[in-house]
Design a protein around this motif. Structure first.
Motif, PDB file in Angstrom:
ATOM      1  N   VAL A  69      -1.959  10.740   1.849  1.00  0.00           N
ATOM      2  CA  VAL A  69      -1.791  10.773   0.396  1.00  0.00           C
ATOM      3  C   VAL A  69      -1.312   9.408  -0.079  1.00  0.00           C
ATOM      4  N   CYS A  70      -2.053   8.820  -1.016  1.00  0.00           N
ATOM      5  CA  CYS A  70      -1.693   7.522  -1.581  1.00  0.00           C
ATOM      6  C   CYS A  70      -0.634   7.730  -2.661  1.00  0.00           C
ATOM      7  N   SER A  71       0.497   7.038  -2.535  1.00  0.00           N
ATOM      8  CA  SER A  71       1.595   7.223  -3.472  1.00  0.00           C
ATOM      9  C   SER A  71       2.071   5.887  -4.000  1.00  0.00           C
ATOM     10  N   ALA A  72       2.405   5.870  -5.294  1.00  0.00           N
ATOM     11  CA  ALA A  72       2.917   4.644  -5.906  1.00  0.00           C
ATOM     12  C   ALA A  72       4.397   4.453  -5.620  1.00  0.00           C
ATOM     13  N   ALA A  73       5.078   5.536  -5.299  1.00  0.00           N
ATOM     14  CA  ALA A  73       6.520   5.464  -5.050  1.00  0.00           C
ATOM     15  C   ALA A  73       6.786   5.022  -3.618  1.00  0.00           C
ATOM     16  N   SER A  74       7.648   4.032  -3.451  1.00  0.00           N
ATOM     17  CA  SER A  74       7.995   3.532  -2.125  1.00  0.00           C
ATOM     18  C   SER A  74       9.161   4.339  -1.566  1.00  0.00           C
ATOM     19  N   SER A  75       8.906   4.971  -0.409  1.00  0.00           N
ATOM     20  CA  SER A  75       9.970   5.791   0.181  1.00  0.00           C
ATOM     21  C   SER A  75      10.115   5.582   1.676  1.00  0.00           C
ATOM     22  N   THR A  76       9.088   5.035   2.329  1.00  0.00           N
ATOM     23  CA  THR A  76       9.141   4.791   3.771  1.00  0.00           C
ATOM     24  C   THR A  76       8.664   3.371   4.053  1.00  0.00           C
ATOM     25  N   PRO A  77       8.989   2.847   5.236  1.00  0.00           N
ATOM     26  CA  PRO A  77       8.597   1.467   5.555  1.00  0.00           C
ATOM     27  C   PRO A  77       7.081   1.299   5.618  1.00  0.00           C
ATOM     28  N   GLU A  78       6.622   0.092   5.328  1.00  0.00           N
ATOM     29  CA  GLU A  78       5.202  -0.225   5.489  1.00  0.00           C
ATOM     30  C   GLU A  78       4.891  -0.351   6.977  1.00  0.00           C
ATOM     31  N   VAL A  79       3.747   0.145   7.377  1.00  0.00           N
ATOM     32  CA  VAL A  79       3.385   0.117   8.797  1.00  0.00           C
ATOM     33  C   VAL A  79       3.067  -1.308   9.243  1.00  0.00           C
ATOM     34  N   PHE A  80       2.324  -2.033   8.413  1.00  0.00           N
ATOM     35  CA  PHE A  80       1.989  -3.429   8.711  1.00  0.00           C
ATOM     36  C   PHE A  80       2.417  -4.291   7.526  1.00  0.00           C
ATOM     37  N   PRO A  81       3.710  -4.586   7.427  1.00  0.00           N
ATOM     38  CA  PRO A  81       4.221  -5.307   6.249  1.00  0.00           C
ATOM     39  C   PRO A  81       3.643  -6.705   6.069  1.00  0.00           C
ATOM     40  N   GLU A  82       3.129  -7.314   7.148  1.00  0.00           N
ATOM     41  CA  GLU A  82       2.587  -8.666   7.048  1.00  0.00           C
ATOM     42  C   GLU A  82       1.087  -8.666   6.733  1.00  0.00           C
ATOM     43  N   LYS A  83       0.508  -7.498   6.570  1.00  0.00           N
ATOM     44  CA  LYS A  83      -0.924  -7.418   6.267  1.00  0.00           C
ATOM     45  C   LYS A  83      -1.215  -8.025   4.901  1.00  0.00           C
ATOM     46  N   ILE A  84      -2.243  -8.879   4.832  1.00  0.00           N
ATOM     47  CA  ILE A  84      -2.676  -9.483   3.572  1.00  0.00           C
ATOM     48  C   ILE A  84      -3.815  -8.630   3.028  1.00  0.00           C
ATOM     49  N   VAL A  85      -3.521  -7.838   2.028  1.00  0.00           N
ATOM     50  CA  VAL A  85      -4.476  -6.855   1.530  1.00  0.00           C
ATOM     51  C   VAL A  85      -5.758  -7.510   1.047  1.00  0.00           C
ATOM     52  N   LEU A  86      -5.656  -8.602   0.292  1.00  0.00           N
ATOM     53  CA  LEU A  86      -6.853  -9.264  -0.222  1.00  0.00           C
ATOM     54  C   LEU A  86      -7.733  -9.805   0.901  1.00  0.00           C
ATOM     55  N   LEU A  87      -7.107 -10.308   1.961  1.00  0.00           N
ATOM     56  CA  LEU A  87      -7.872 -10.827   3.092  1.00  0.00           C
ATOM     57  C   LEU A  87      -8.598  -9.705   3.820  1.00  0.00           C
ATOM     58  N   SER A  88      -8.018  -8.508   3.817  1.00  0.00           N
ATOM     59  CA  SER A  88      -8.647  -7.383   4.503  1.00  0.00           C
ATOM     60  C   SER A  88      -9.975  -6.993   3.860  1.00  0.00           C
ATOM     61  N   VAL A  89     -10.132  -7.294   2.565  1.00  0.00           N
ATOM     62  CA  VAL A  89     -11.402  -7.019   1.887  1.00  0.00           C
ATOM     63  C   VAL A  89     -12.513  -7.850   2.520  1.00  0.00           C
TER      64      VAL A  89
END
Length: 246
Positions: A69-89
């Motif tokens: 489930v995609c959620s806008a609220a941050s409640s748990t740690p990011e799995v890959f915090p160093e991931k560059i989302v734009l580069l993943s495209v």
């Protein structure tokens, strides 16, 4: 219908097409984990485009992966915090789900890519390929904003190549295996059937048909806009430079 080859020879050496195939093969066998499905999934979540991440601009959290489930609220740690989302495209279009996925995409790229490379030139072809792949990913994300499933594959970029091929070479024949027979089918028929078929794909199949449609539409539009210039380039390539005398 399975394409064998196109009856549309080129006069150039398709170095960009060969390079793209080589890069995709290297990424699959040299970088993507092959021994463990769990490691393969982890690699995909780390490097592939994910619509939920594209929408939020942030990597998925642990809870989002666990629940789907995609959620806008941050409640748990990011799995890959160093991931560059734009580069993943961008990186997403060089990843593949399995060997069959890779093989079919690369075969299709080889059949249609060399002619588009000849028409657009090497730099232009790279631009069409990459832009088509990026727009295909964004198109898929636009229709699946809440998806937390990684999107992998070069098919969106290859769909752009096929769209351009349809505009530039509609009557050229594609040698096609139809059941047990080889049939030379006009490109407009083969590609047209392929395109219409995208809308009948089972949603449960996990095939990103929206990416195919978006990439294809981009290829058609860019080829239509540049068609006179591209046809002149093709004519120049195929016109002998030297006259012969008896």
């Amino acid at each position: 219908m399975f394409p064998i080859r196109d009856i549309n020879p080129t006069v150039i050496r398709p170095v960009v097409t060969l390079a793209l195939i080589a890069i995709n093969v290297f990424v699959f066998f040299g970088l993507q984990p092959q021994d463990s499905p769990a490691e393969a999934d982890r690699f995909a979540y780390e490097y592939a485009a994910i619509p939920c991440e594209i929408r939020s601009g942030d990597p998925l959290e642990v809870r989002e992966i666990e629940t789907g489930v995609c959620s806008a609220a941050s409640s748990t740690p990011e799995v890959f915090p160093e991931k560059i989302v734009l580069l993943s495209v961008l990186s997403s279009m060089f990843l593949h789900g399995d060997l069959l996925h890779l093989a079919f995409n690369m075969w299709s790229l080889w059949i249609f890519g060399n002619n588009i490379e000849e028409a657009f030139g090497r730099a232009g072809y790279i631009g069409v390929y990459l832009a088509g792949g990026i727009l295909a990913t964004l198109g898929y994300a636009a229709f699946n904003l809440d998806s937390t499933i990684p999107l992998v594959g070069a098919s969106g970029a290859i769909a752009a190549v096929m769209g351009a091929y349809l505009v530039l070479f509609p009557t050229h024949r594609i040698l096609t295996l139809v059941f047990f027979f080889f049939v030379a089918v006009p490109a407009v028929v083969f590609i047209g059937i392929w395109f219409i078929g995208q809308f009948s794909i089972d949603p449960a199949s996990n095939v990103a048909w929206e990416a195919h449609v978006a990439g294809f539409a981009f290829g058609v539009v860019i080829a239509l806009l540049l068609r006179p210039t591209l046809l002149r380039r093709l004519e120049a390539h195929r016109t002998p430079r030297w006259a012969s005398f008896p």
